[in-house]
Write a protein that holds these residues in place. Structure first.
Motif, PDB file in Angstrom:
ATOM      1  N   ASP A 253      56.438  80.360  75.701  1.00 58.94           N
ATOM      2  CA  ASP A 253      57.713  80.944  75.309  1.00 58.94           C
ATOM      3  C   ASP A 253      58.651  80.873  76.510  1.00 58.94           C
ATOM      4  N   THR A 254      59.637  79.974  76.446  1.00 58.54           N
ATOM      5  CA  THR A 254      60.505  79.749  77.607  1.00 58.54           C
ATOM      6  C   THR A 254      61.346  80.988  77.923  1.00 58.54           C
ATOM      7  N   ASP A 255      61.822  81.693  76.908  1.00 58.12           N
ATOM      8  CA  ASP A 255      62.633  82.885  77.171  1.00 58.12           C
ATOM      9  C   ASP A 255      61.832  83.942  77.922  1.00 58.12           C
ATOM     10  N   ASN A 256      60.593  84.156  77.499  1.00 58.46           N
ATOM     11  CA  ASN A 256      59.740  85.131  78.169  1.00 58.46           C
ATOM     12  C   ASN A 256      59.431  84.701  79.597  1.00 58.46           C
ATOM     13  N   ILE A 257      59.176  83.395  79.779  1.00 59.13           N
ATOM     14  CA  ILE A 257      58.856  82.888  81.122  1.00 59.13           C
ATOM     15  C   ILE A 257      60.050  83.040  82.052  1.00 59.13           C
ATOM     16  N   ILE A 258      61.257  82.682  81.571  1.00 62.78           N
ATOM     17  CA  ILE A 258      62.452  82.797  82.406  1.00 62.78           C
ATOM     18  C   ILE A 258      62.703  84.251  82.782  1.00 62.78           C
ATOM     19  N   ASP A 259      62.506  85.179  81.835  1.00 61.46           N
ATOM     20  CA  ASP A 259      62.696  86.601  82.132  1.00 61.46           C
ATOM     21  C   ASP A 259      61.701  87.063  83.192  1.00 61.46           C
ATOM     22  N   GLN A 260      60.453  86.606  83.104  1.00 62.96           N
ATOM     23  CA  GLN A 260      59.454  87.006  84.103  1.00 62.96           C
ATOM     24  C   GLN A 260      59.812  86.482  85.488  1.00 62.96           C
ATOM     25  N   ASN A 302      66.978  76.418  88.318  1.00 60.54           N
ATOM     26  CA  ASN A 302      66.168  76.892  89.437  1.00 60.54           C
ATOM     27  C   ASN A 302      65.004  77.747  88.945  1.00 60.54           C
ATOM     28  N   LEU A 303      65.273  78.563  87.919  1.00 55.89           N
ATOM     29  CA  LEU A 303      64.196  79.377  87.344  1.00 55.89           C
ATOM     30  C   LEU A 303      63.126  78.492  86.718  1.00 55.89           C
ATOM     31  N   TYR A 304      63.536  77.435  86.004  1.00 53.49           N
ATOM     32  CA  TYR A 304      62.568  76.496  85.432  1.00 53.49           C
ATOM     33  C   TYR A 304      61.741  75.832  86.535  1.00 53.49           C
ATOM     34  N   ARG A 305      62.414  75.470  87.630  1.00 50.14           N
ATOM     35  CA  ARG A 305      61.690  74.812  88.729  1.00 50.14           C
ATOM     36  C   ARG A 305      60.625  75.736  89.298  1.00 50.14           C
ATOM     37  N   ILE A 306      60.969  77.006  89.489  1.00 46.90           N
ATOM     38  CA  ILE A 306      59.993  77.970  90.011  1.00 46.90           C
ATOM     39  C   ILE A 306      58.868  78.176  89.005  1.00 46.90           C
ATOM     40  N   ALA A 307      59.225  78.278  87.715  1.00 48.26           N
ATOM     41  CA  ALA A 307      58.198  78.473  86.684  1.00 48.26           C
ATOM     42  C   ALA A 307      57.261  77.282  86.608  1.00 48.26           C
ATOM     43  N   ALA A 308      57.803  76.067  86.785  1.00 49.04           N
ATOM     44  CA  ALA A 308      56.963  74.863  86.727  1.00 49.04           C
ATOM     45  C   ALA A 308      55.939  74.854  87.853  1.00 49.04           C
ATOM     46  N   SER A 368      28.155  80.238  89.264  1.00 43.60           N
ATOM     47  CA  SER A 368      28.273  80.886  87.959  1.00 43.60           C
ATOM     48  C   SER A 368      27.447  80.114  86.932  1.00 43.60           C
ATOM     49  N   SER A 369      26.171  80.434  86.818  1.00 41.74           N
ATOM     50  CA  SER A 369      25.214  79.878  85.841  1.00 41.74           C
ATOM     51  C   SER A 369      25.497  78.413  85.513  1.00 41.74           C
ATOM     52  N   GLY A 370      25.824  78.099  84.256  1.00 37.20           N
ATOM     53  CA  GLY A 370      25.983  76.707  83.842  1.00 37.20           C
ATOM     54  C   GLY A 370      27.158  76.005  84.495  1.00 37.20           C
ATOM     55  N   TYR A 371      28.154  76.757  84.991  1.00 42.46           N
ATOM     56  CA  TYR A 371      29.292  76.149  85.669  1.00 42.46           C
ATOM     57  C   TYR A 371      28.936  75.600  87.051  1.00 42.46           C
ATOM     58  N   GLY A 372      27.832  76.077  87.616  1.00 45.01           N
ATOM     59  CA  GLY A 372      27.520  75.696  88.988  1.00 45.01           C
ATOM     60  C   GLY A 372      28.498  76.376  89.940  1.00 45.01           C
ATOM     61  N   ARG A 373      28.915  75.646  90.961  1.00 47.93           N
ATOM     62  CA  ARG A 373      29.922  76.178  91.887  1.00 47.93           C
ATOM     63  C   ARG A 373      31.274  76.165  91.171  1.00 47.93           C
ATOM     64  N   LEU A 374      31.856  77.357  91.046  1.00 49.66           N
ATOM     65  CA  LEU A 374      33.042  77.529  90.199  1.00 49.66           C
ATOM     66  C   LEU A 374      34.159  78.203  90.989  1.00 49.66           C
ATOM     67  N   VAL A 375      35.395  77.722  90.763  1.00 54.23           N
ATOM     68  CA  VAL A 375      36.603  78.345  91.323  1.00 54.23           C
ATOM     69  C   VAL A 375      37.506  78.725  90.156  1.00 54.23           C
ATOM     70  N   LYS A 376      37.923  79.998  90.138  1.00 55.30           N
ATOM     71  CA  LYS A 376      38.884  80.480  89.141  1.00 55.30           C
ATOM     72  C   LYS A 376      40.171  80.859  89.864  1.00 55.30           C
ATOM     73  N   ILE A 377      41.307  80.435  89.308  1.00 56.29           N
ATOM     74  CA  ILE A 377      42.611  80.754  89.893  1.00 56.29           C
ATOM     75  C   ILE A 377      43.469  81.425  88.824  1.00 56.29           C
ATOM     76  N   LYS A 378      44.002  82.583  89.158  1.00 55.01           N
ATOM     77  CA  LYS A 378      44.885  83.307  88.249  1.00 55.01           C
ATOM     78  C   LYS A 378      46.332  82.945  88.568  1.00 55.01           C
ATOM     79  N   HIS A 379      47.072  82.526  87.544  1.00 57.25           N
ATOM     80  CA  HIS A 379      48.476  82.152  87.686  1.00 57.25           C
ATOM     81  C   HIS A 379      49.355  83.154  86.934  1.00 57.25           C
ATOM     82  N   ASP A 380      50.648  82.980  87.075  1.00 54.98           N
ATOM     83  CA  ASP A 380      51.583  83.820  86.324  1.00 54.98           C
ATOM     84  C   ASP A 380      51.533  83.459  84.839  1.00 54.98           C
ATOM     85  N   PHE A 381      52.200  84.290  84.036  1.00 50.85           N
ATOM     86  CA  PHE A 381      52.329  84.083  82.588  1.00 50.85           C
ATOM     87  C   PHE A 381      50.985  84.204  81.867  1.00 50.85           C
TER      88      PHE A 381
END
Length: 445
Positions: A253-260, A302-308, A368-381
């Motif tokens: 949702d672009t409107d929600n993303i731009i507001d965030q 500029n907001l789109y660039r930051i969101a991207a 992490s079991s079946g994943y083996g060595r696993l990295v999780k990254i939390k992003h915005d939105f």
């Protein structure tokens, strides 16, 4: 009856296989071995069977050797075709990467051009205000000069009427001397008034000429502003619409993303604060409103660039790789049922560098079991990315990373059949197709 049949069989065997004796002689004694017909038949059958087996085995070995040679040749041909296909895919990937880099350079160039045009627009707007102020001053001076000229003409006309009505008035003197002196003084006053009038008229003509020149300059600047506005509006349309389409193609949702993004960058005076022209309490002009619309679009760009930067619009593997498994349901070889493959697989050599696809914070970096060595990254939105089966992890839990940072190396840890990266994108904890984001970015960048 049986004895007769046995005699006949024996006589028949004696005809073809007569009884033979094999003598074994030694220094002291001589012995012999009697070879009856059935023994000879058994020996013959055994010999024939041995020869047949040798022939069949030799034929099988020859056929296997020939088949192995053909199989190896076929395998080599398949390998060559596979390598050629990989080279072709690698060249296409490099071409797409070059195109993406060129598009990024064009995008940056457009932003620089927009910045220059914005500076020109602001300068031209200031110059226009200065010219309008100068024209107002000139028009005020011209009106005052014309009023003074009219006043001088009226005074001159009154003096002439007074002289015409009172030719012998005492106020001008009764003798010739005083009368001539008064006339001389009056002539001098009239001459000065006429000179001042001529000067005022000349100044008025100069002011009118200068005003015409300024009006011409204003028209030129208005035409230049119109061209700048049009180029800026076209540049904004070309820049904003593809980014909006990219987010919508990814199901965001672009409107929600731009507001965030705006709420996170709402400090006054920052790069995202919209610029406006001061109208001093007056109604804004059409040019000012148009400029504000463009500046708002630049703010949105500029907001789109930051969101991207904060969404996973990138490929986690930048080196050569093979796309080996897509997102979706597939058959489980162990259970025979169907299960959801919650990501995509990129195969490559062990140690291939892996990169974060967006800015974010590492929430897990370990086994992490079946994943083996696993990295999780939390992003915005509400977006999370996962990188599984790594051979090495280069980040720690709680670490902030940026797009393109190397987070680890490709490996074969966990439940795998070979070295590859299992890459997932999740929104609100639910797995989505990562290729949606990658393809959406490829269409823009």
């Amino acid at each position: 009856m049986r004895s007769r049949l046995a005699i006949r069989v024996h006589s028949l065997l004696e005809r073809y296989f007569p009884e033979r004796r094999v003598f074994l002689r030694s220094d002291k004694d001589t012995k012999f071995i009697r070879l009856r017909p059935h023994v000879q038949i058994a020996a013959a059958v055994g010999s024939v069977t041995l020869v047949a087996w040798a022939i069949v085995a030799t034929a099988i070995l020859l056929m296997d050797s020939i088949g192995s040679g053909n199989f190896r040749e076929q395998a080599k041909r398949d390998q060559r075709m596979y390598e050629a296909r990989l080279n072709h895919l690698a060249s296409e990937r490099d071409a797409r990467a070059d195109e993406a880099l060129a598009a990024q350079e064009r995008f940056n160039s457009s932003l620089e051009q927009i910045s220059r045009m914005q500076s020109q627009l602001l300068a031209s707007e200031v110059r226009r205000h200065e010219l309008e102020t100068g024209i107002d001053v000139i028009q005020t001076t011209l009106r005052r000069a014309m009023k003074e000229r009219d006043s001088a003409r009226a005074a001159e006309e009154e003096l002439r009427l007074a002289l015409a009505e009172n030719p012998g008035n005492d106020t001008l003197g009764s003798a010739d001397g005083p009368s001539e002196s008064a006339f001389d003084m009056l002539a001098m006053v009239l001459s000065e008034t006429a000179a001042e009038r001529d000067k005022i008229m000349a100044d008025a003509r100069d002011a009118i000429a200068q005003a015409e020149e300024m009006e011409f300059e204003i028209r030129l600047m208005q035409d230049q502003n119109e061209q700048i506005f049009r180029q800026l509006e076209e540049a904004m349309a070309v820049s904003v619409e593809p980014l909006d389409k990219m987010f919508r193609s990814a199901g965001l949702d672009t409107d929600n993303i731009i507001d965030q993004v705006r709420s996170g960058y709402s400090g006054q005076g920052g790069p995202l604060t919209p610029l406006t022209f001061s109208t001093k309490g007056e109604e804004p002009s059409p040019d000012a409103m148009r400029a504000n619309r463009i500046l708002n679009q630049m703010d949105q760009l500029n907001l789109y660039r930051i969101a991207a930067e904060k969404a996973p619009f990138a490929v986690p593997v930048k080196d050569a790789y093979r796309f080996t498994s897509e997102f979706g349901y597939r058959r489980d070889p162990k259970t025979g049922g169907r299960r959801l493959h919650e990501g995509v697989d990129f195969a490559g050599p062990v140690g291939t560098p892996l990169h974060a696809t967006a800015d974010g914070v590492v929430t897990h970096a370990g086994w992490s079991s079946g994943y083996g060595r696993l990295v999780k990254i939390k992003h915005d939105f509400g977006i999370e990315t996962r990188y599984a089966h790594l051979s090495k992890i280069n980040v720690k839990s709680g670490q902030r990373v940026s797009r393109g940072d190397r987070i680890g190396d490709m490996g074969a840890s966990g439940r795998v059949t070979g070295p590859h990266l299992h890459y997932e994108v999740r929104i609100g904890g639910k797995a989505v197709n990562p290729m949606t984001y990658i393809k959406a970015a490829n269409d823009v960048f």
